[in-house]
Design a protein around this motif. Sequence first.
Motif, short mmCIF file in Angstrom:
data_model
loop_
_atom_site.label_atom_id
_atom_site.label_comp_id
_atom_site.label_asym_id
_atom_site.label_seq_id
_atom_site.Cartn_x
_atom_site.Cartn_y
_atom_site.Cartn_z
N UNK A 45 0.63 50.75 40.85
CA UNK A 45 -0.33 49.92 41.59
C UNK A 45 -0.17 48.44 41.22
N UNK A 46 0.74 48.16 40.27
CA UNK A 46 0.97 46.75 39.88
C UNK A 46 -0.08 46.22 38.93
N UNK A 47 -0.91 47.13 38.38
CA UNK A 47 -1.95 46.68 37.45
C UNK A 47 -1.33 46.43 36.07
N UNK A 48 -0.34 47.31 35.71
CA UNK A 48 0.40 47.10 34.46
C UNK A 48 1.85 46.84 34.84
N UNK A 67 1.79 43.68 29.78
CA UNK A 67 1.88 42.54 30.67
C UNK A 67 1.20 42.91 31.99
N UNK A 68 0.26 42.04 32.43
CA UNK A 68 -0.38 42.31 33.73
C UNK A 68 0.26 41.42 34.79
N UNK A 69 -0.17 41.55 36.06
CA UNK A 69 0.38 40.70 37.11
C UNK A 69 0.10 39.22 36.85
N UNK A 70 -1.16 38.93 36.34
CA UNK A 70 -1.46 37.52 36.05
C UNK A 70 -1.46 37.28 34.54
N UNK A 71 -2.38 38.03 33.84
CA UNK A 71 -2.54 37.71 32.40
C UNK A 71 -2.06 38.88 31.53
N UNK A 142 -8.65 49.17 30.25
CA UNK A 142 -7.80 47.97 30.34
C UNK A 142 -8.70 46.75 30.23
N UNK A 143 -8.33 45.83 29.36
CA UNK A 143 -9.11 44.60 29.19
C UNK A 143 -8.16 43.43 28.97
N UNK A 144 -8.72 42.25 28.98
CA UNK A 144 -7.96 41.03 28.72
C UNK A 144 -7.42 41.08 27.29
N UNK A 145 -6.18 40.63 27.09
CA UNK A 145 -5.60 40.54 25.75
C UNK A 145 -6.09 39.25 25.10
#
Length: 255
Positions: A45-48, A67-71, A142-145
Amino acid sequence: EKKIRRIDSAKDKSRAREKDSERLKVEENVFDVSTLKILYTLSNKGIIKAMGGSISTGKEANVFYAEGPEKELAIKIYRISSSTFKAMDTYIMKDPRFTNIRNNKRDIIFAWTRKELQNLKRAKSAGVRVPEPVLAEKNILIMEFMGEKEVPYPLLKNTPLENDEVKLVYDTIVEYMHLLYKEANLVHADLSEYNILIDPNNITPIFIDMGQSVTLEHPNAREFLYRDVKNILRFFSRYGIKDKTEELLKKIQAE
Ligand SMILES: N#C/C(=C\c1ccncc1)C(=O)NCc1ccccc1
C-alpha cells in the motif's frame, strides 16, 4: 604475543556470533507469518517503503526503524507469543473502553495495539509531545520515528542534563503529566526515564510507550499516577529537585 592475539580474535568472533544469534532470535519470534503478511500488505500500500533495523526490544514488543513515503517511521510489533500478556490483562480488562474483548491472547494483543494508537492520539491532541500516531493493524503500530537518519533520540535515562536544562525538562514533563490527566483523561502508567526521549535539538521531552496508559475511570488510575510521580521525583532527585509527592500530585490534578 601471536598466541594471545589469536585467542582474542577467536573470542571476538564468538562474541559476534553470539550477538548475531541473539539478534536473530529476537527478530525471529516477532516476525510470525501473520505479522509478515501485514508488513507485506503495508508495503504494497506504500505505507512502508523499507524496513530498517531494530530500535529497541522489550519482552512484549520490538520497535523497528522504517522508511515511509514522506517521513521516517517507527514500527512497533507486539509479540503474539508474548509471555507478559498476563500483565496486559490487568490493564486492559478493567479499562471501560475494552470491556467487550474476548479473553484470548491474540485479541488482547490486538486490542492493546489499538489502545496504544488511541492513547497516542489523545496525548497528541492534549498537547503532549509524543510520536505522531499513524496506524494500528492487528499487532502492529506505526508511528512517527523520533530521531534523525535512523538514529533514535536518546532516552532521558541516557541524556546527562546541564544545570540550566534540568528545570525546563522537569517542568515540561510535569506539564505533560498535567495535560495527560486534565485534557486527555489519561495516566501514562509506565512513566520513567526509560519511556521519555529527549530531542537533542531543543532538549525537550517526548513521551513514548503508551500501550498501558489508562483512563481515569480505570480502578487503579490514581495508584498508577502515584507510581509515575514517584518515578519522576526519584530520577530528578539526582539533579537536586526536591518537590514533594503530594505537591506534584496536586499540581498534576489541578484545574
Ligand atoms: N515506542 C517506542 C520506542 C522508541 C521509539 C523511538 C523513536 N521513535 C519512536 C519510538 C521504544 O523504544 N519503546 C520501548 C519499548 C517498549 C517495549 C518494547 C519495545 C520497546
